[in-house]
Design an enzyme around this catalytic site. Structure first.
Site, PDB file in Angstrom:
ATOM      1  N   HIS A  75       0.888  -0.989  -0.511  1.00 56.33           N
ATOM      2  CA  HIS A  75      -0.428   0.042   0.052  1.00 56.33           C
ATOM      3  C   HIS A  75       1.064   1.257  -0.779  1.00 56.33           C
ATOM      4  O   HIS A  75       0.295   2.302   0.459  1.00 56.33           O
ATOM      5  CB  HIS A  75      -0.944  -0.321   1.344  1.00 56.33           C
ATOM      6  CG  HIS A  75      -1.930  -1.589   1.531  1.00 56.33           C
ATOM      7  ND1 HIS A  75      -2.774  -1.644   0.787  1.00 56.33           N
ATOM      8  CD2 HIS A  75      -1.511  -2.867   1.966  1.00 56.33           C
ATOM      9  CE1 HIS A  75      -2.879  -2.953   1.390  1.00 56.33           C
ATOM     10  NE2 HIS A  75      -2.161  -3.828   2.241  1.00 56.33           N
ATOM     11  N   SER A 100      16.605  21.757 -15.849  1.00 55.00           N
ATOM     12  CA  SER A 100      15.743  22.991 -15.917  1.00 55.00           C
ATOM     13  C   SER A 100      15.991  24.619 -16.001  1.00 55.00           C
ATOM     14  O   SER A 100      17.556  24.672 -15.891  1.00 55.00           O
ATOM     15  CB  SER A 100      15.283  22.706 -14.737  1.00 55.00           C
ATOM     16  OG  SER A 100      13.271  24.403 -14.393  1.00 55.00           O
ATOM     17  N   LYS A 119      17.906  21.996 -10.323  1.00 55.10           N
ATOM     18  CA  LYS A 119      16.974  20.655 -10.833  1.00 55.10           C
ATOM     19  C   LYS A 119      17.689  19.626 -11.474  1.00 55.10           C
ATOM     20  O   LYS A 119      19.028  19.898 -12.358  1.00 55.10           O
ATOM     21  CB  LYS A 119      15.343  20.577 -12.058  1.00 55.10           C
ATOM     22  CG  LYS A 119      14.849  21.357 -11.274  1.00 55.10           C
ATOM     23  CD  LYS A 119      13.782  21.059  -9.618  1.00 55.10           C
ATOM     24  CE  LYS A 119      13.086  19.527 -10.268  1.00 55.10           C
ATOM     25  NZ  LYS A 119      12.252  20.238 -11.452  1.00 55.10           N
ATOM     26  N   GLU A 152      11.614   8.670 -16.965  1.00 53.42           N
ATOM     27  CA  GLU A 152      10.319   9.202 -17.033  1.00 53.42           C
ATOM     28  C   GLU A 152       9.658   8.755 -18.742  1.00 53.42           C
ATOM     29  O   GLU A 152       8.143   8.777 -19.103  1.00 53.42           O
ATOM     30  CB  GLU A 152      10.232  11.105 -17.048  1.00 53.42           C
ATOM     31  CG  GLU A 152       9.752  11.259 -15.539  1.00 53.42           C
ATOM     32  CD  GLU A 152      10.214  13.121 -15.554  1.00 53.42           C
ATOM     33  OE1 GLU A 152       9.859  13.011 -15.037  1.00 53.42           O
ATOM     34  OE2 GLU A 152      10.970  13.366 -16.177  1.00 53.42           O
TER      35      GLU A 152
END
Ligand code: ARG
Length: 466
Positions: free
Chosen positions: A155, A276, A282, A289
């Site tokens: 979970h 970024s 970043k 992804e």
């Protein structure tokens, strides 16, 4: 010359003429088309349609077409309707009208069915090779991890500690299943449609067994109607790829989570990340992804194929031309992703310390604690309740189970003894999961050895077919 212009009085609508050909994408089947055509030519000689001189000219012509195919300019042909038409045109330009004999007794319907089987067979073996390399790196990382521990989640809540290697092996299992599915798919696809004609079987006495053997197929297909309209092997292959992509996507998702500051379990390799344009600090998990994102196209391709097939009456229908691009796209996508995730996995840094720390907090030894009582004869449900109460006390005191005093524990159950504290240590918690498939270190070592053998047998199987 078109392959079918005789019965037509009108020329094609120019827009339709540009729209309907498949040569833009089926040109990638050229090597298979040539191999299948050579097999057919030899059968034509057997059937007395080609004499020896014509056969030699045809085979040499086909070989030359194959040799020239590496130059992209050679493959530019606005008039070619498809790869079959292209080869016929080139053959005629090389050897003259004898080239037109090659199409005796055959149909493009059986040709495309054959080319696609050859394509899928090769693609499938390449995917299996890449899967073996990927699993091998997962396993190397498992081996390097030694006894490093991490939390396992259910979970998405911390559940029990496991060895990092055990968690890596969970992915190895998934990908080994993918490899097995592909091997299974290979068995069914390895039959040869040549000699099936357009739908009813060849109109000449072609030696189908010889053609099948020529192309390393196990045997000829059993039914000409099925053979010319079947794309099950494409669906099976792409469905297997979609499951493989889904596994990659789950892995990528988990790695993205683990690389976030909230987990801090892995340091993203710079070679596979980007920054970024706006936020200077970043480092983004792009490879992960995109892997997750590309899974969508592979799954989409599997669905496209199913929908394309679902309403088709027997036998060949031109809709089948539309099965090619989803197949190619799914293959290209998976074959581009696998080496990259393999490189990423080699390069990633695990933050063993953070994982270990997380594995030792948050009551992940609670089940082991209840097991301590069970071993002393306490019924599990009661032990569960009592450890639950102990957790409750800890929550109030902001401490862990091992921080409770023996008195506190004995107020819950008199069976608690000094030796309880040893049971709560990470090593003991790991060690009690001592079943095949469990995370006890010796079991995991065995599992790694078993996985290594399975990876080796994939490699051997691919090699045996090469
Ligand atoms: N380009 C076609 C395909 O991909 C080849 C078969 C054409 N057959 C036909 N009867 N028009 O399916």
């Amino acid at each position: 010359m078109k392959m079918w212009s005789g019965r037509f009085r009108q020329s094609l609508d120019p827009e339709f003429e540009r729209w309907q050909p498949s040569f833009d994408f089926d040109r990638r089947l050229l090597t298979y088309e040539i191999a299948a055509s050579a097999a057919h030519a030899r059968a034509l000689k057997g059937a007395g349609v080609l004499n020896s001189t014509e056969l030699i000219a045809t085979l040499q012509g086909l070989e030359r077409i194959g040799a020239q195919a590496s130059s992209p300019a050679f493959l530019e042909d606005d008039e070619a309707e498809d790869v079959h038409h292209f080869v016929e045109k080139r053959l005629v330009s090389l050897i003259g009208d004898t080239g037109y004999k090659l199409h005796s007794g055959r149909s493009r319907n059986e040709q495309i069915a054959t080319d696609l089987r050859l394509y899928v067979r090769a693609a499938l073996d390449q995917v299996r090779t890449d899967l073996a390399a990927w699993c091998s790196v997962l396993l190397d990382r498992a081996q390097q991890a030694g006894n490093a521990a991490m939390p396992a989640y259910t979970h998405l809540q911390r559940a029990e500690p496991v060895l990092l290697s055990h968690w890596l092996l969970a992915y190895v299992e998934m990908f080994l299943r993918d490899a097995e599915r592909l091997a299974d798919c290979r068995k069914r696809l390895n039959v040869c449609p040549l000699g099936s004609g357009a739908v009813a079987g060849a109109t000449l006495p072609l030696d189908r067994r010889a053609m099948a053997a020529d192309l390393d197929f196990d045997q000829p297909t059993a039914n000409s109607i099925d053979a010319t309209s079947d794309r099950d092997f494409v669906l099976e292959f792409v469905s297997s790829l979609s499951l493989l992509a889904l596994h990659l996507s789950r892995w990528a998702e988990e790695m993205i989570l683990f690389s976030s500051q909230e987990y801090g379990f892995v340091h993203l390799p710079e070679a596979y990340s980007t920054g970024s344009s706006a936020m200077p600090q970043k480092k983004n998990p792009d490879l992960l992804e995109l892997t997750r994102g590309k899974c969508a196209r592979v799954m989409g391709n599997a669905i496209t194929l199913q929908i394309c097939m679902k309403g088709l009456p027997l036998a060949y229908n031109k809709d089948l031309q539309e099965t090619q691009e989803p197949l190619f796209d799914a293959t290209d996508t998976v074959l581009s992703v696998l080496p990259l995730v393999t490189g990423w996995m080699k390069a990633v840094d695990f933050n063993y310390e953070a994982m270990q720390k997380a594995a030792q907090s948050g009551f992940m030894n609670a089940w082991a604690a209840a097991t301590y009582l069970v071993r002393r004869g306490v019924p599990f449900r009661l032990a569960h309740e009592q450890i639950g109460k102990a957790v409750q006390i800890c929550l109030e005191k902001h401490c862990e189970l091992q921080d409770l005093s023996l008195e506190e524990l004995q107020s819950l159950n008199a069976e608690f003894n000094q030796d309880f504290y040893a049971c709560l240590k990470l090593e003991s918690v790991l060690a009690i999961h001592d079943v095949p498939g469990g995370t006890a270190p010796a079991r995991v070592r065995q599992a790694m050895a078993d996985a290594r053998k399975k990876i080796e047998s994939i490699r051997e199987d691919v090699h045996a077919h090469a």
